[in-house]
Design a protein around this motif. Sequence first.
Motif, PDB file in Angstrom:
ATOM      1  N   SER A 188      10.461  10.122  -0.196  1.00 20.59           N
ATOM      2  CA  SER A 188       9.029   9.822  -0.242  1.00 20.59           C
ATOM      3  C   SER A 188       8.214  10.788   0.618  1.00 20.59           C
ATOM      4  CB  SER A 188       8.773   8.392   0.220  1.00 20.59           C
ATOM      5  OG  SER A 188       9.052   8.255   1.596  1.00 20.59           O
ATOM      6  N   LEU A 189       8.882  11.538   1.474  1.00 20.90           N
ATOM      7  CA  LEU A 189       8.162  12.383   2.422  1.00 20.90           C
ATOM      8  C   LEU A 189       7.522  13.600   1.761  1.00 20.90           C
ATOM      9  CD1 LEU A 189      10.632  12.274   5.439  1.00 20.90           C
ATOM     10  CD2 LEU A 189       8.663  10.787   4.943  1.00 20.90           C
ATOM     11  N   LYS A 190       8.144  14.106   0.703  1.00 21.86           N
ATOM     12  CA  LYS A 190       7.594  15.272   0.013  1.00 21.86           C
ATOM     13  C   LYS A 190       6.199  14.981  -0.528  1.00 21.86           C
ATOM     14  CE  LYS A 190       8.681  18.682  -3.572  1.00 21.86           C
ATOM     15  NZ  LYS A 190       9.663  19.096  -4.611  1.00 21.86           N
ATOM     16  N   ASP A 191       6.001  13.756  -1.011  1.00 20.29           N
ATOM     17  CA  ASP A 191       4.684  13.371  -1.528  1.00 20.29           C
ATOM     18  C   ASP A 191       3.617  13.376  -0.438  1.00 20.29           C
ATOM     19  OD1 ASP A 191       5.829  13.027  -3.991  1.00 20.29           O
ATOM     20  OD2 ASP A 191       6.012  10.846  -3.823  1.00 20.29           O
ATOM     21  N   LEU A 192       4.052  13.247   0.816  1.00 20.52           N
ATOM     22  CA  LEU A 192       3.126  13.271   1.948  1.00 20.52           C
ATOM     23  C   LEU A 192       2.955  14.675   2.522  1.00 20.52           C
ATOM     24  CD1 LEU A 192       4.297  10.049   3.861  1.00 20.52           C
ATOM     25  CD2 LEU A 192       2.421  10.275   2.227  1.00 20.52           C
ATOM     26  N   GLY A 193       3.674  15.631   1.950  1.00 19.87           N
ATOM     27  CA  GLY A 193       3.606  17.003   2.448  1.00 19.87           C
ATOM     28  C   GLY A 193       4.315  17.193   3.771  1.00 19.87           C
ATOM     29  N   LEU A 194       5.342  16.373   4.024  1.00 15.29           N
ATOM     30  CA  LEU A 194       6.038  16.397   5.297  1.00 15.29           C
ATOM     31  C   LEU A 194       7.531  16.644   5.121  1.00 15.29           C
ATOM     32  CD1 LEU A 194       4.413  13.239   6.945  1.00 15.29           C
ATOM     33  CD2 LEU A 194       3.804  15.629   7.402  1.00 15.29           C
ATOM     34  N   THR A 195       8.112  17.266   6.112  1.00 17.36           N
ATOM     35  CA  THR A 195       9.560  17.341   6.197  1.00 17.36           C
ATOM     36  C   THR A 195      10.049  16.152   7.013  1.00 17.36           C
ATOM     37  OG1 THR A 195       9.550  18.622   8.254  1.00 17.36           O
ATOM     38  CG2 THR A 195       9.458  19.863   6.169  1.00 17.36           C
ATOM     39  N   PHE A 218      18.516   1.420  17.034  1.00 17.57           N
ATOM     40  CA  PHE A 218      18.166   2.561  16.204  1.00 17.57           C
ATOM     41  C   PHE A 218      16.661   2.580  15.952  1.00 17.57           C
ATOM     42  CE2 PHE A 218      22.475   1.362  15.411  1.00 17.57           C
ATOM     43  CZ  PHE A 218      23.165   2.554  15.277  1.00 17.57           C
ATOM     44  N   ALA A 219      16.086   3.774  15.958  1.00 16.05           N
ATOM     45  CA  ALA A 219      14.699   3.955  15.555  1.00 16.05           C
ATOM     46  C   ALA A 219      14.688   4.316  14.076  1.00 16.05           C
ATOM     47  CB  ALA A 219      14.044   5.068  16.374  1.00 16.05           C
ATOM     48  N   ILE A 220      13.795   3.695  13.312  1.00 19.72           N
ATOM     49  CA  ILE A 220      13.756   3.850  11.859  1.00 19.72           C
ATOM     50  C   ILE A 220      12.336   4.208  11.446  1.00 19.72           C
ATOM     51  CG2 ILE A 220      14.166   2.719   9.644  1.00 19.72           C
ATOM     52  CD1 ILE A 220      16.051   0.781  11.166  1.00 19.72           C
ATOM     53  N   LEU A 221      12.209   5.192  10.548  1.00 23.73           N
ATOM     54  CA  LEU A 221      10.902   5.621  10.059  1.00 23.73           C
ATOM     55  C   LEU A 221      10.356   4.610   9.064  1.00 23.73           C
ATOM     56  CD1 LEU A 221       8.768   7.949   9.957  1.00 23.73           C
ATOM     57  CD2 LEU A 221      10.035   8.830   7.980  1.00 23.73           C
ATOM     58  N   VAL A 222       9.115   4.163   9.293  1.00 25.78           N
ATOM     59  CA  VAL A 222       8.490   3.162   8.428  1.00 25.78           C
ATOM     60  C   VAL A 222       7.035   3.527   8.170  1.00 25.78           C
ATOM     61  CG1 VAL A 222      10.001   1.334   9.303  1.00 25.78           C
ATOM     62  CG2 VAL A 222       7.738   1.676  10.341  1.00 25.78           C
ATOM     63  N   SER A 223       6.453   2.816   7.203  1.00 19.83           N
ATOM     64  CA  SER A 223       5.021   2.902   6.936  1.00 19.83           C
ATOM     65  C   SER A 223       4.388   1.575   7.305  1.00 19.83           C
ATOM     66  CB  SER A 223       4.772   3.214   5.453  1.00 19.83           C
ATOM     67  OG  SER A 223       3.379   3.208   5.175  1.00 19.83           O
ATOM     68  N   ASP A 224       3.362   1.602   8.125  1.00 18.97           N
ATOM     69  CA  ASP A 224       2.715   0.395   8.624  1.00 18.97           C
ATOM     70  C   ASP A 224       1.547  -0.008   7.726  1.00 18.97           C
ATOM     71  OD1 ASP A 224       2.296  -1.544  10.906  1.00 18.97           O
ATOM     72  OD2 ASP A 224       0.336  -0.586  10.845  1.00 18.97           O
ATOM     73  N   PRO A 233       0.828  -1.205   0.000  1.00 13.37           N
ATOM     74  CA  PRO A 233       0.000   0.000   0.000  1.00 13.37           C
ATOM     75  C   PRO A 233       0.864   1.257   0.000  1.00 13.37           C
ATOM     76  CG  PRO A 233      -0.701  -1.557   1.702  1.00 13.37           C
ATOM     77  CD  PRO A 233       0.619  -2.035   1.201  1.00 13.37           C
ATOM     78  N   ASP A 234       0.369   2.294  -0.647  1.00  7.29           N
ATOM     79  CA  ASP A 234       1.088   3.566  -0.621  1.00  7.29           C
ATOM     80  C   ASP A 234       1.128   4.102   0.805  1.00  7.29           C
ATOM     81  OD1 ASP A 234       1.540   3.574  -3.340  1.00  7.29           O
ATOM     82  OD2 ASP A 234      -0.312   4.679  -3.789  1.00  7.29           O
ATOM     83  N   PRO A 235       2.261   4.673   1.226  1.00  6.57           N
ATOM     84  CA  PRO A 235       2.338   5.244   2.573  1.00  6.57           C
ATOM     85  C   PRO A 235       1.435   6.464   2.698  1.00  6.57           C
ATOM     86  CG  PRO A 235       4.293   5.805   1.301  1.00  6.57           C
ATOM     87  CD  PRO A 235       3.526   4.821   0.476  1.00  6.57           C
ATOM     88  N   THR A 236       0.922   6.666   3.898  1.00  9.86           N
ATOM     89  CA  THR A 236       0.123   7.847   4.216  1.00  9.86           C
ATOM     90  C   THR A 236       0.671   8.459   5.496  1.00  9.86           C
ATOM     91  OG1 THR A 236      -1.467   6.649   5.602  1.00  9.86           O
ATOM     92  CG2 THR A 236      -1.921   6.739   3.229  1.00  9.86           C
ATOM     93  N   VAL A 237       0.219   9.643   5.806  1.00 15.35           N
ATOM     94  CA  VAL A 237       0.630  10.263   7.069  1.00 15.35           C
ATOM     95  C   VAL A 237       0.195   9.391   8.239  1.00 15.35           C
ATOM     96  CG1 VAL A 237       0.343  12.271   8.565  1.00 15.35           C
ATOM     97  CG2 VAL A 237       0.600  12.596   6.098  1.00 15.35           C
ATOM     98  N   ALA A 238      -1.003   8.837   8.153  1.00 18.27           N
ATOM     99  CA  ALA A 238      -1.533   8.010   9.248  1.00 18.27           C
ATOM    100  C   ALA A 238      -0.793   6.689   9.401  1.00 18.27           C
ATOM    101  CB  ALA A 238      -3.012   7.744   9.020  1.00 18.27           C
ATOM    102  N   SER A 239      -0.103   6.240   8.369  1.00 21.62           N
ATOM    103  CA  SER A 239       0.589   4.942   8.445  1.00 21.62           C
ATOM    104  C   SER A 239       2.003   5.053   8.995  1.00 21.62           C
ATOM    105  CB  SER A 239       0.640   4.294   7.059  1.00 21.62           C
ATOM    106  OG  SER A 239       1.567   4.948   6.212  1.00 21.62           O
ATOM    107  N   LEU A 240       2.482   6.255   9.286  1.00 24.85           N
ATOM    108  CA  LEU A 240       3.854   6.434   9.743  1.00 24.85           C
ATOM    109  C   LEU A 240       4.055   5.859  11.146  1.00 24.85           C
ATOM    110  CD1 LEU A 240       4.625  10.080   8.562  1.00 24.85           C
ATOM    111  CD2 LEU A 240       5.153   7.930   7.399  1.00 24.85           C
ATOM    112  N   ARG A 241       5.150   5.122  11.309  1.00 23.11           N
ATOM    113  CA  ARG A 241       5.522   4.559  12.597  1.00 23.11           C
ATOM    114  C   ARG A 241       7.047   4.616  12.747  1.00 23.11           C
ATOM    115  NH1 ARG A 241       0.786   4.699  12.437  1.00 23.11           N
ATOM    116  NH2 ARG A 241      -0.766   3.146  13.105  1.00 23.11           N
TER     117      ARG A 241
END
Length: 294
Positions: free
Chosen positions: A166-173, A148-154, A102-110
Amino acid sequence: MRLGTILGALALLLPLAAPAGAQTVGERAFRSDMIKRVQAKLPDAEVTPDPDDFLALHVKGGVLDGATINLHRIYEYCAGHSAEDCETLKQDFTGKMTSPNPDPTVASLRLMVRDRVYLENLLEMERRSAAEGKNFHYVYEQIGEDLFAILVSDAPDKVAILPDDSLKDLGLTRKTAWAKAAKQTRDALPPLPKPDQLKASAVAFQEYEYLPSLLLDLPAWARIAEAVGPDLFVTAVSDGFVFAGTMPDDAVAEFAETVAEDCAEQERCISPHIYRFRDGRWVIARAPGDGASR
């Protein structure tokens, strides 16, 4: 490129072990079987063995283009478990790794926690991609000696590691993505143990995903450690089990064997170590006489 990069990172679900010497018959048969399984799932790609690591596969083409698939942990698990358990893991691993993501979303960030070996595999993927003209970086922070903590999409049945492009597509820095992921991960986890709980008895956390991410809140653990004292320890052998309590240094060596054995039983071990909280981060606990005592 971004989706391919995210999908390719799924191949790093299992960390890479150090290359060994000559292959055994069992290792050759295991690798041959896994190549056939992965190739069947990725008919548009070419799956080949790594010439320098007989339990690693390279993927060229398709949605996992450029990925390295590490089979060491699966092989080790199968070596110590029944043929039925091994078959279940093989099917689960190849199915999840190669299924549409699935495409990552802001809500899927972990934020997930992994060890140094896992991170080094990610950085190796960065280097290989850079050599092919694909420049990106994974988003991570060190929280301990080898953690280490790593940014992922759940997603319901898999985790995708997110590159920074990939973060620019989500409107995030990078900063806002990390903050969102940290809050969403924290909200999905049980509360941290109280000092009085830990002084009374050890506390086991189970039946949640991302449980090692309980270790992320370093300021909160600093307060807990100050109240509990230097004997505070935690273990994080899998995404589904974290153990915390108190233990004197002279008991560390014996318990370390138990933790390592528990780690070996996991389909995907996060860390075989016992950790103390020192100087604002997690360090590997060492028994007296075993290097620096922690």
